[in-house]
Enzyme design. Structure first.
Site, PDB file in Angstrom:
ATOM      1  N   GLU A 202       3.851  13.776 -18.267  1.00 55.99           N
ATOM      2  CA  GLU A 202       4.573  12.187 -18.096  1.00 55.99           C
ATOM      3  C   GLU A 202       5.659  12.900 -16.768  1.00 55.99           C
ATOM      4  O   GLU A 202       6.703  12.982 -17.279  1.00 55.99           O
ATOM      5  CB  GLU A 202       5.147  11.957 -19.060  1.00 55.99           C
ATOM      6  CG  GLU A 202       4.402  10.978 -20.456  1.00 55.99           C
ATOM      7  CD  GLU A 202       4.843   9.901 -20.900  1.00 55.99           C
ATOM      8  OE1 GLU A 202       4.284   8.966 -21.024  1.00 55.99           O
ATOM      9  OE2 GLU A 202       5.921   9.646 -20.582  1.00 55.99           O
TER      10      GLU A 202
ATOM     11  N   GLU B 186      12.791  10.331 -21.226  1.00 56.54           N
ATOM     12  CA  GLU B 186      14.220   9.265 -21.421  1.00 56.54           C
ATOM     13  C   GLU B 186      15.026   9.724 -22.299  1.00 56.54           C
ATOM     14  O   GLU B 186      15.798   9.664 -22.267  1.00 56.54           O
ATOM     15  CB  GLU B 186      13.969   7.334 -21.739  1.00 56.54           C
ATOM     16  CG  GLU B 186      12.861   6.758 -20.919  1.00 56.54           C
ATOM     17  CD  GLU B 186      11.827   6.055 -20.289  1.00 56.54           C
ATOM     18  OE1 GLU B 186      11.225   5.472 -21.996  1.00 56.54           O
ATOM     19  OE2 GLU B 186      10.496   6.032 -19.665  1.00 56.54           O
TER      20      GLU B 186
ATOM     21  N   SER C 180       2.845   4.808 -15.671  1.00 54.55           N
ATOM     22  CA  SER C 180       2.502   4.036 -15.245  1.00 54.55           C
ATOM     23  C   SER C 180       0.517   3.623 -15.155  1.00 54.55           C
ATOM     24  O   SER C 180      -0.122   3.878 -14.325  1.00 54.55           O
ATOM     25  CB  SER C 180       2.053   3.520 -13.205  1.00 54.55           C
ATOM     26  OG  SER C 180       3.394   3.891 -13.187  1.00 54.55           O
TER      27      SER C 180
ATOM     28  N   LYS D 268       8.919   1.798 -26.355  1.00 58.13           N
ATOM     29  CA  LYS D 268      10.352   1.546 -25.945  1.00 58.13           C
ATOM     30  C   LYS D 268      11.528   0.928 -26.377  1.00 58.13           C
ATOM     31  O   LYS D 268      10.800   0.639 -27.230  1.00 58.13           O
ATOM     32  CB  LYS D 268      10.315   1.335 -24.060  1.00 58.13           C
ATOM     33  CG  LYS D 268       9.378   2.893 -24.034  1.00 58.13           C
ATOM     34  CD  LYS D 268       9.665   2.967 -21.923  1.00 58.13           C
ATOM     35  CE  LYS D 268       8.644   4.195 -21.394  1.00 58.13           C
ATOM     36  NZ  LYS D 268       8.815   4.055 -20.397  1.00 58.13           N
TER      37      LYS D 268
ATOM     38  N   ASN E 259       3.672   3.663 -26.165  1.00 58.18           N
ATOM     39  CA  ASN E 259       5.055   3.410 -26.414  1.00 58.18           C
ATOM     40  C   ASN E 259       6.120   2.324 -25.755  1.00 58.18           C
ATOM     41  O   ASN E 259       6.351   1.863 -24.535  1.00 58.18           O
ATOM     42  CB  ASN E 259       5.432   4.760 -25.723  1.00 58.18           C
ATOM     43  CG  ASN E 259       7.456   4.833 -25.530  1.00 58.18           C
ATOM     44  OD1 ASN E 259       7.647   4.215 -26.631  1.00 58.18           O
ATOM     45  ND2 ASN E 259       7.312   5.930 -25.122  1.00 58.18           N
TER      46      ASN E 259
ATOM     47  N   HIS F  71      10.135  12.511 -25.268  1.00 55.21           N
ATOM     48  CA  HIS F  71      10.149  11.885 -24.331  1.00 55.21           C
ATOM     49  C   HIS F  71      11.370  12.175 -22.725  1.00 55.21           C
ATOM     50  O   HIS F  71      12.355  12.421 -22.841  1.00 55.21           O
ATOM     51  CB  HIS F  71      10.261  10.814 -24.305  1.00 55.21           C
ATOM     52  CG  HIS F  71       9.569   9.936 -23.734  1.00 55.21           C
ATOM     53  ND1 HIS F  71      10.126   8.994 -22.266  1.00 55.21           N
ATOM     54  CD2 HIS F  71       8.147   9.073 -23.111  1.00 55.21           C
ATOM     55  CE1 HIS F  71       9.969   8.192 -21.751  1.00 55.21           C
ATOM     56  NE2 HIS F  71       8.235   8.069 -22.408  1.00 55.21           N
TER      57      HIS F  71
ATOM     58  N   GLY G  43       7.730   4.116 -15.141  1.00 54.11           N
ATOM     59  CA  GLY G  43       7.854   2.970 -14.968  1.00 54.11           C
ATOM     60  C   GLY G  43       7.711   2.138 -13.251  1.00 54.11           C
ATOM     61  O   GLY G  43       8.642   1.101 -13.016  1.00 54.11           O
TER      62      GLY G  43
HETATM   63  P1  13P Z   1       4.787   3.159 -18.214  1.00 54.75           P
HETATM   64  O1  13P Z   1       4.208   3.543 -18.364  1.00 54.75           O
HETATM   65  O2  13P Z   1       6.129   1.979 -18.223  1.00 54.75           O
HETATM   66  O3  13P Z   1       4.856   4.084 -17.058  1.00 54.75           O
HETATM   67  O4  13P Z   1       5.373   4.465 -19.146  1.00 54.75           O
HETATM   68  C1  13P Z   1       5.175   5.656 -18.744  1.00 54.75           C
HETATM   69  C2  13P Z   1       5.613   6.189 -20.417  1.00 54.75           C
HETATM   70  O5  13P Z   1       6.780   6.602 -20.554  1.00 54.75           O
HETATM   71  C3  13P Z   1       5.203   6.120 -21.660  1.00 54.75           C
HETATM   72  O6  13P Z   1       5.693   6.586 -22.923  1.00 54.75           O
END
Ligand code: 13P
Length: 251
Positions: free
Chosen positions: A167, A97, A213, A11, A9, A95, A173
């Site tokens: 997640e 976010e 992560s 982002k 992803n 997601h 992150g």
């Molecule tokens: P990270 O791997 O940067 O923690 O992000 C995970 C994520 O949100 C994937 O959709």
């Protein structure tokens, strides 16, 4: 029986040249990998150029979001048909976010899941608890609630198109990965939930990815869990070497 599925992803990262280079680099690095399903989910505006860079490779294309209506006066939105038009196979829906930064509700997410499946695309439905929810002992109720509401009205047959991504929000992150045991515990709960909502076949066949992560150094440990079928990768998915190493670890 469940083929591993690792998706990147991206982002709101990369630029035009960087997106093409990342896709081309992955296509080259992962040529010949057939035992893992791999997808990348770039920003909307780079989908087409990434599709071109991936032509001839086994890496599939996914979008990070979609709107549930077919077309019309929905300024700024993107339809399933548009995503199919630029060769997408998958769509990330719900997601964290989008839930917590943009404010998407379970009801909206459910409409998106239904539209994605109806269009022939395959949703990756995300669920995960906030740190305060975990600390309050609410992980199971939060994750189960998001999955029940996200999949409302989706039939057992339609579940063949669905991937779930667990997640934990506190692991995204932050560099703070869920331990393999924490991931397995929630994944097993999700699989049991799918058995209750549908049947044993759906529970056994649905792929459940872990995200938060995930990186080369913890891939083997996470993937060794019986109910962890893949990874949804953020930061590490932006580097050819890291993402390719994760996939090769699993392959
Ligand atoms: P990270 O791997 O940067 O923690 O992000 C995970 C994520 O949100 C994937 O959709």
């Amino acid at each position: 029986m469940r083929k591993p599925f690792i998706a990147g992803n991206w982002k709101m990262n990369t630029d035009a040249a960087g997106a093409s280079a990342l896709a081309a680099g992955l296509a080259k690095a992962l040529a010949g990998v057939t035992t893992v399903d791999v997808a990348v989910c770039p920003p909307f505006v780079y989908l087409q150029r990434v599709a071109e860079a991936l032509a001839g490779s086994t890496i599939r294309l996914g979008a990070q979001d979609v709107y549930f209506e077919d077309n019309g006066a929905f300024t700024g939105e993107i339809s399933c048909a548009m995503l199919k038009d630029v060769c997408c196979t998958y769509v990330i829906v719900g997601h964290s976010e989008r839930r917590h930064v943009i404010g998407e509700t379970d009801a909206l997410i459910n409409k998106k899941v239904a539209a994605v499946i109806a269009s022939g695309l395959q949703p990756i439905l995300c669920a995960g608890e906030l740190l305060e929810e975990r600390e309050a002992g609410k992980t199971e109720s939060v994750v189960a609630g998001q999955i029940r509401k996200g999949l409302a009205g989706i039939t057992a047959e339609q579940m063949a198109a669905v991937t779930i991504a667990y997640e934990p929000v506190w692991a995204i992150g932050t560099g703070r990965t869920a331990t393999a045991a924490q991931a397995q515990e929630v994944h097993a709960m999700i699989r049991e939930l799918l058995g209750e909502m549908y049947n044993e076949r759906v529970a056994a066949q649905t792929r459940i990815q872990y995200g938060g992560s995930a990186k080369p150094s913890n891939t083997a440990e996470l993937m060794a869990n019986a109910d962890v079928d893949g990874l949804l990768v953020g930061g590490a998915g932006l580097k050819v070497d890291d993402f390719a190493a994760m996939i090769k670890t699993v392959a």
